[in-house]
Design a protein around this motif. Structure first.
Motif, mmCIF file in Angstrom:
data_model
loop_
_atom_site.group_PDB
_atom_site.id
_atom_site.type_symbol
_atom_site.label_atom_id
_atom_site.label_comp_id
_atom_site.label_asym_id
_atom_site.label_seq_id
_atom_site.Cartn_x
_atom_site.Cartn_y
_atom_site.Cartn_z
ATOM 1 N N GLN A 35 0.823 -1.197 0.000
ATOM 2 C CA GLN A 35 0.000 0.000 0.000
ATOM 3 C C GLN A 35 0.865 1.257 0.000
ATOM 4 O O GLN A 35 0.584 2.207 -0.735
ATOM 5 C CB GLN A 35 -0.922 -0.006 1.215
ATOM 6 N N GLU A 36 1.928 1.270 0.788
ATOM 7 C CA GLU A 36 2.828 2.419 0.818
ATOM 8 C C GLU A 36 3.474 2.640 -0.539
ATOM 9 O O GLU A 36 3.597 3.775 -1.014
ATOM 10 C CB GLU A 36 3.904 2.230 1.890
ATOM 11 N N ALA A 38 2.251 1.724 -3.421
ATOM 12 C CA ALA A 38 1.210 2.212 -4.324
ATOM 13 C C ALA A 38 0.944 3.702 -4.096
ATOM 14 O O ALA A 38 0.786 4.466 -5.061
ATOM 15 C CB ALA A 38 -0.071 1.413 -4.134
ATOM 16 N N GLU A 39 0.914 4.119 -2.826
ATOM 17 C CA GLU A 39 0.703 5.533 -2.520
ATOM 18 C C GLU A 39 1.861 6.382 -3.028
ATOM 19 O O GLU A 39 1.656 7.456 -3.603
ATOM 20 C CB GLU A 39 0.528 5.726 -1.012
ATOM 21 N N ARG A 40 3.086 5.908 -2.814
ATOM 22 C CA ARG A 40 4.264 6.635 -3.306
ATOM 23 C C ARG A 40 4.228 6.744 -4.821
ATOM 24 O O ARG A 40 4.493 7.813 -5.393
ATOM 25 C CB ARG A 40 5.545 5.924 -2.869
ATOM 26 N N LYS A 41 3.880 5.642 -5.456
ATOM 27 C CA LYS A 41 3.810 5.628 -6.917
ATOM 28 C C LYS A 41 2.757 6.623 -7.405
ATOM 29 O O LYS A 41 2.989 7.367 -8.363
ATOM 30 C CB LYS A 41 3.471 4.214 -7.393
ATOM 31 N N ALA A 42 1.608 6.644 -6.737
ATOM 32 C CA ALA A 42 0.547 7.575 -7.115
ATOM 33 C C ALA A 42 0.997 9.021 -6.911
ATOM 34 O O ALA A 42 0.722 9.889 -7.752
ATOM 35 C CB ALA A 42 -0.716 7.299 -6.311
ATOM 36 N N ARG A 43 1.697 9.301 -5.804
ATOM 37 C CA ARG A 43 2.193 10.644 -5.542
ATOM 38 C C ARG A 43 3.192 11.084 -6.605
ATOM 39 O O ARG A 43 3.132 12.199 -7.125
ATOM 40 C CB ARG A 43 2.854 10.714 -4.163
ATOM 41 N N ASP A 46 1.423 11.759 -9.839
ATOM 42 C CA ASP A 46 0.734 13.044 -9.775
ATOM 43 C C ASP A 46 1.731 14.199 -9.891
ATOM 44 O O ASP A 46 1.468 15.186 -10.583
ATOM 45 C CB ASP A 46 -0.050 13.148 -8.464
#
Length: 110
Positions: A35-36, A38-43, A46
């Motif tokens: 999850q971390e 995935a969040e880093r990748k999304a950030r 963006d």
């Protein structure tokens, strides 16, 4: 004997519960890491999109400025070209007038 059997069963039960708890902790840790990531990748994605938009906006501004400056320069060149053309036409008329005057003078003297 009964106490040994109960002790062994209790020990097996404790070991089993400990192993299960350790396994579930490892699984939840893996999920948290996923999850971390995935969040880093999304950030990051963006941020890259935002940077791309900013670069695009800057390029558009630069393009508009260049277009305006080119238009102004083109108008100035056009005006100067007209002035030079007018001067050439004026010189041409002067030369033709001088020729005509010389021819008329020659005709008059003959």
């Amino acid at each position: 004997m009964k106490t040994k059997i109960v002790s062994v069963i209790a020990l097996v039960l404790i070991v089993t519960v400990g192993a299960y708890a350790q396994d579930s902790t490892a699984a939840s840790t893996k999920e948290m890491r996923k999850q971390e990531r995935a969040e880093r990748k999304a950030r990051v994605k963006d941020d890259v999109k935002t940077a791309g938009r900013r670069v695009g906006d800057a390029a558009t501004e630069v393009g508009q400025e260049v277009k305006e400056k080119t238009k102004v320069a083109g108008q100035e060149i056009s005006e100067e070209t007209k002035k030079v053309g007018d001067k050439l036409d004026q010189k041409e008329k002067e030369i033709k007038a001088k020729r005509a005057a010389r021819r008329a003078a020659k005709r008059d003297t003959l």
